[in-house]
Design a protein around this motif. Structure first.
Motif, short mmCIF file in Angstrom:
data_model
loop_
_atom_site.label_atom_id
_atom_site.label_comp_id
_atom_site.label_asym_id
_atom_site.label_seq_id
_atom_site.Cartn_x
_atom_site.Cartn_y
_atom_site.Cartn_z
N GLY A 87 2.13 7.40 -6.57
CA GLY A 87 1.05 8.26 -7.04
C GLY A 87 -0.16 7.52 -7.55
O GLY A 87 -1.01 8.08 -8.22
N LYS A 88 -0.26 6.25 -7.25
CA LYS A 88 -1.40 5.45 -7.69
C LYS A 88 -2.40 5.30 -6.56
O LYS A 88 -2.18 5.73 -5.44
CB LYS A 88 -0.91 4.08 -8.18
N THR A 89 -3.53 4.64 -6.86
CA THR A 89 -4.59 4.44 -5.88
C THR A 89 -4.61 2.99 -5.42
O THR A 89 -4.58 2.08 -6.24
CB THR A 89 -5.96 4.80 -6.49
N TRP A 90 -4.69 2.80 -4.13
CA TRP A 90 -4.71 1.47 -3.55
C TRP A 90 -6.15 1.05 -3.28
O TRP A 90 -6.92 1.77 -2.67
CB TRP A 90 -3.92 1.44 -2.25
N ALA A 91 -6.54 -0.13 -3.76
CA ALA A 91 -7.86 -0.69 -3.49
C ALA A 91 -7.66 -1.89 -2.58
O ALA A 91 -6.95 -2.84 -2.92
CB ALA A 91 -8.54 -1.11 -4.78
N CYS B 69 2.46 1.71 -3.43
CA CYS B 69 1.47 2.18 -4.39
C CYS B 69 1.20 3.68 -4.20
O CYS B 69 1.20 4.45 -5.16
CB CYS B 69 0.17 1.39 -4.25
N SER B 70 1.02 4.08 -2.95
CA SER B 70 0.75 5.49 -2.67
C SER B 70 1.94 6.37 -3.01
O SER B 70 1.78 7.49 -3.49
CB SER B 70 0.38 5.66 -1.20
N THR C 220 -5.14 -4.16 -4.70
CA THR C 220 -4.63 -3.87 -6.03
C THR C 220 -4.24 -2.40 -6.12
O THR C 220 -4.80 -1.55 -5.46
CB THR C 220 -5.70 -4.17 -7.10
N CYS C 221 -3.26 -2.16 -6.94
CA CYS C 221 -2.76 -0.81 -7.17
C CYS C 221 -3.12 -0.42 -8.60
O CYS C 221 -2.77 -1.10 -9.55
CB CYS C 221 -1.24 -0.81 -6.98
N SER C 222 -3.88 0.66 -8.73
CA SER C 222 -4.29 1.08 -10.08
C SER C 222 -3.96 2.54 -10.28
O SER C 222 -3.96 3.34 -9.34
CB SER C 222 -5.80 0.83 -10.26
N PRO C 223 -3.70 2.92 -11.52
CA PRO C 223 -3.32 4.31 -11.82
C PRO C 223 -4.44 5.29 -11.63
O PRO C 223 -5.54 5.13 -11.55
CB PRO C 223 -2.89 4.27 -13.27
N GLN D 102 0.83 -1.20 0.00
CA GLN D 102 0.00 0.00 0.00
C GLN D 102 0.87 1.26 0.00
O GLN D 102 0.60 2.21 -0.75
CB GLN D 102 -0.93 0.00 1.21
#
Length: 76
Positions: free
Chosen positions: A59-63, A55-56, A73-76, A52
């Motif tokens: 600059g991505k978003t952590w779900a 991912c943060s 999951t890490c998504s842009p 997490q």
């Protein structure tokens, strides 16, 4: 001859340096068992937390995971 044996046996019985080393060995072994148990029990949680943070930091978003024991999951 027999008196020399009794004298050395008496001296060995009073010498407690070996007992101290054994006690420290047992204590170190127990500490190692506790550390191994803690790392095993918390391993998944720690891995999830570091994922997490990674991912943060990128600059991505952590779900978060939808099931217990799953991975997020890490998504842009």
């Amino acid at each position: 001859m027999f008196s020399a044996f009794l004298k050395s046996a008496s001296h060995a019985r009073r010498d407690e340096t070996g007992a101290t080393a054994v006690e420290y060995g047992i204590m170190v072994a127990l500490i190692a068992v506790v550390i191994i148990f803690a790392v095993t029990a918390l391993g998944g949680t720690i891995r999830e937390t570091f994922s997490q943070v990674q991912c943060s930091a990128s600059g991505k978003t952590w779900a978060a995971a939808t099931t217990q024991g799953g991975t997020g999951t890490c998504s842009p």
